[in-house]
Design a protein around this motif. Structure first.
Motif, PDB file in Angstrom:
ATOM      1  N   LYS A 112      39.805  41.308  45.076  1.00 20.06           N
ATOM      2  CA  LYS A 112      39.806  40.507  46.520  1.00 20.06           C
ATOM      3  C   LYS A 112      40.899  39.761  46.384  1.00 20.06           C
ATOM      4  O   LYS A 112      41.595  39.076  45.583  1.00 20.06           O
ATOM      5  CB  LYS A 112      38.374  39.685  46.204  1.00 20.06           C
ATOM      6  CG  LYS A 112      38.471  38.556  45.355  1.00 20.06           C
ATOM      7  CD  LYS A 112      37.289  37.818  45.465  1.00 20.06           C
ATOM      8  CE  LYS A 112      37.105  36.758  44.517  1.00 20.06           C
ATOM      9  NZ  LYS A 112      35.865  35.825  44.471  1.00 20.06           N
ATOM     10  N   LYS A 113      41.170  39.268  47.693  1.00 25.63           N
ATOM     11  CA  LYS A 113      42.506  38.327  47.938  1.00 25.63           C
ATOM     12  C   LYS A 113      41.889  36.889  47.543  1.00 25.63           C
ATOM     13  O   LYS A 113      40.837  36.265  48.017  1.00 25.63           O
ATOM     14  CB  LYS A 113      42.667  38.166  49.383  1.00 25.63           C
ATOM     15  CG  LYS A 113      44.014  37.548  49.679  1.00 25.63           C
ATOM     16  CD  LYS A 113      44.187  37.440  51.156  1.00 25.63           C
ATOM     17  CE  LYS A 113      44.397  38.799  51.822  1.00 25.63           C
ATOM     18  NZ  LYS A 113      45.013  38.661  53.231  1.00 25.63           N
TER      19      LYS A 113
ATOM     20  N   LEU B 188      44.074  46.695  43.300  1.00 24.50           N
ATOM     21  CA  LEU B 188      43.730  45.225  44.007  1.00 24.50           C
ATOM     22  C   LEU B 188      42.494  44.983  44.104  1.00 24.50           C
ATOM     23  O   LEU B 188      41.652  45.596  44.560  1.00 24.50           O
ATOM     24  CB  LEU B 188      44.514  45.219  45.264  1.00 24.50           C
ATOM     25  CG  LEU B 188      46.121  45.197  44.930  1.00 24.50           C
ATOM     26  CD1 LEU B 188      46.553  44.867  46.485  1.00 24.50           C
ATOM     27  CD2 LEU B 188      46.691  44.404  44.050  1.00 24.50           C
TER      28      LEU B 188
ATOM     29  N   TYR C  55      46.155  38.286  44.903  1.00 20.17           N
ATOM     30  CA  TYR C  55      45.059  39.231  44.537  1.00 20.17           C
ATOM     31  C   TYR C  55      44.569  39.194  43.217  1.00 20.17           C
ATOM     32  O   TYR C  55      45.530  39.186  42.269  1.00 20.17           O
ATOM     33  CB  TYR C  55      45.378  40.397  45.122  1.00 20.17           C
ATOM     34  CG  TYR C  55      45.627  40.713  46.539  1.00 20.17           C
ATOM     35  CD1 TYR C  55      44.667  40.960  47.363  1.00 20.17           C
ATOM     36  CD2 TYR C  55      47.254  40.677  47.042  1.00 20.17           C
ATOM     37  CE1 TYR C  55      44.982  41.153  48.905  1.00 20.17           C
ATOM     38  CE2 TYR C  55      47.466  40.888  48.410  1.00 20.17           C
ATOM     39  CZ  TYR C  55      46.193  41.229  49.521  1.00 20.17           C
ATOM     40  OH  TYR C  55      46.459  41.420  50.762  1.00 20.17           O
TER      41      TYR C  55
END
Length: 427
Positions: A13-14, A11, A24
């Motif tokens: 960054k959001k 994952l 994500y």
């Protein structure tokens, strides 16, 4: 895109977080994002908000099944594949901040905004509305003109008249496909909302976000009292653990049945009868076109003039196994094959004669001028004959009907985009 094992998924960054999901970046899958659902249920722009354990997995199951059905039908979506019980991978899109709503039956907020309309009023065709996503302003309804005049630009694409029309037409097609899919389960799709984004990679508008039990109203047997959608949560006078369990059971009921929409229905077939192997190339075009609709197609050689007993034996072979069949007769010169078949079977028969340049204008009359009591149609295009067969099967098969409906939509979109290029001088 090469398959990536779940353990390899990293994952980034959001990118965004909403009331019921998080988005994500995926550094090791360029151009894709992960949509992670939450165990949260909300109503009234989160004025009511509760934790509902297991909702993330239920919603993800529903969304993935719906997107799979739409994508296999030919609708362009951002969906790539299911990743886990509560997340799926999608193409990275810049989202257009509009909720598109399609209604078959008047209920809910429509009644408040349109006093005098009784609940249950049916819209033909389904009614399209749009709402600008702005929680502070309570998602105001917008017109086409407002959306065009704001001149939104996403992933380099300006949202003008062409793009607004594409989204409106797509919303109606998506609704009609899902409405048809729910009918065999005796469930009425009352209304639904969808969102679109512009693909960062392709710069085209695609169906994006999610379609889960928060996205529609669904009434088993057409009865509002049996509602299984999020309205059962909105209608709660008091949220208790018992009430939440009731809502969860409704969501589970929908998730279980939406997966049934992907299971094969009773399959029909097309049987192409050719007068000789000189017509094989013509018949192969029919078979290829049938394949695009997911319809099995068999090719046989028989002559109604030279071997009528064998022609009728072949016919009986396909009538006797209980599989719904459409016969397509391919015979040049004097076409006796289609009329003989039509006069001896209750199954649909389509003439699709391979016309020659020299005698085509004369030969066609043997397919058109038929004795009384015969009902075979004549379609000259091999692809057209296959499409007509698909329309016959589509009456009772939502998979085939969805492909037909998507094809109509995609043809319309292609024409719309071509017109835009001509007007802009970029064709």
């Amino acid at each position: 895109m090469a398959p990536i094992r779940p353990t390899e998924l990293k994952l980034g960054k959001k990118i965004n977080e909403g009331k019921t999901k998080e988005v994500y970046e995926l550094p090791n899958i360029p151009g894709c994002v992960l949509l992670q659902s939450k165990d949260q249920i909300t109503a009234g722009n989160a004025a009511r908000k509760d934790l509902m354990e297991g909702k993330a997995a239920i919603s993800n199951t529903t969304t993935c099944a719906v997107f799979q059905l739409l994508q296999e039908s030919g609708i362009k979506t951002a969906f790539v594949r299911k990743h886990s019980d509560s997340a799926f991978i999608a193409a990275h899109c810049e989202m257009i901040p509009i909720e598109w709503v399609c209604r078959r039956i008047a209920t809910g907020s429509f009644l408040k905004r349109n006093p005098g309309v009784e609940e249950g009023y049916r819209f033909y065709p389904p009614k399209i509305e749009m709402f600008y996503k702005d929680d502070a302003a309570n998602d105001p309804q917008w017109s086409d003109e407002q959306l065009i005049e704001v001149k939104f630009r996403f992933a380099g694409l300006e949202i003008g008249r062409t793009e607004v029309d594409i989204m409106a037409q797509s919303t109606r097609a998506i609704f009609e496909i899902l409405e048809k899919a729910w009918q065999p389960l005796n469930c009425t799709l009352v209304d639904m909302k969808v969102e679109f984004g512009v693909s960062v990679a392709t710069k085209e508008i695609v169906l994006a976000d999610v379609i889960d039990n928060d996205s529609w109203r669904l009434w088993p047997s057409g009865d509002r009292k049996q509602q299984k959608d999020k309205q059962s949560y909105r209608d709660l006078k008091e949220v208790t653990p018992e009430a939440l369990q009731m809502v969860k059971r409704n969501f589970e009921w929908v998730a279980e049945r939406v997966e049934m929409l992907l299971k094969p229905q009773s399959q029909g077939r097309v049987v192409v009868l050719m007068g000789s192997t000189s017509d094989l190339a013509h018949c192969e075009k029919i078979k290829k076109a049938c394949g695009s609709f997911g319809i099995p197609c068999e090719l046989r050689v028989t002559s109604a003039h030279k071997g009528p007993d064998e022609t009728l034996r072949i016919k009986a072979e396909y009538e006797g196994d209980g599989i719904a069949t459409v016969f397509i007769a391919v015979a040049g010169r004097s076409n006796g094959l289609g009329p003989v078949m039509s006069g001896n079977t209750a199954y649909p028969v389509i003439n699709c004669p391979p016309l020659s340049a020299d005698w085509g204008a004369q030969d066609i009359w043997s397919s058109l001028r038929l004795p009384s009591g015969l009902g075979c149609s004549t379609i000259l295009s091999p692809e057209g004959a296959a499409q007509f067969a698909a329309q016959v099967f589509g009456l009772n098969n939502h998979f085939i009907w969805a492909k037909l409906r998507s094809s109509m939509l995609n043809t319309w979109i292609s024409l719309k985009q071509a017109d835009k290029k001509i007007r802009e001088g970029t064709a």
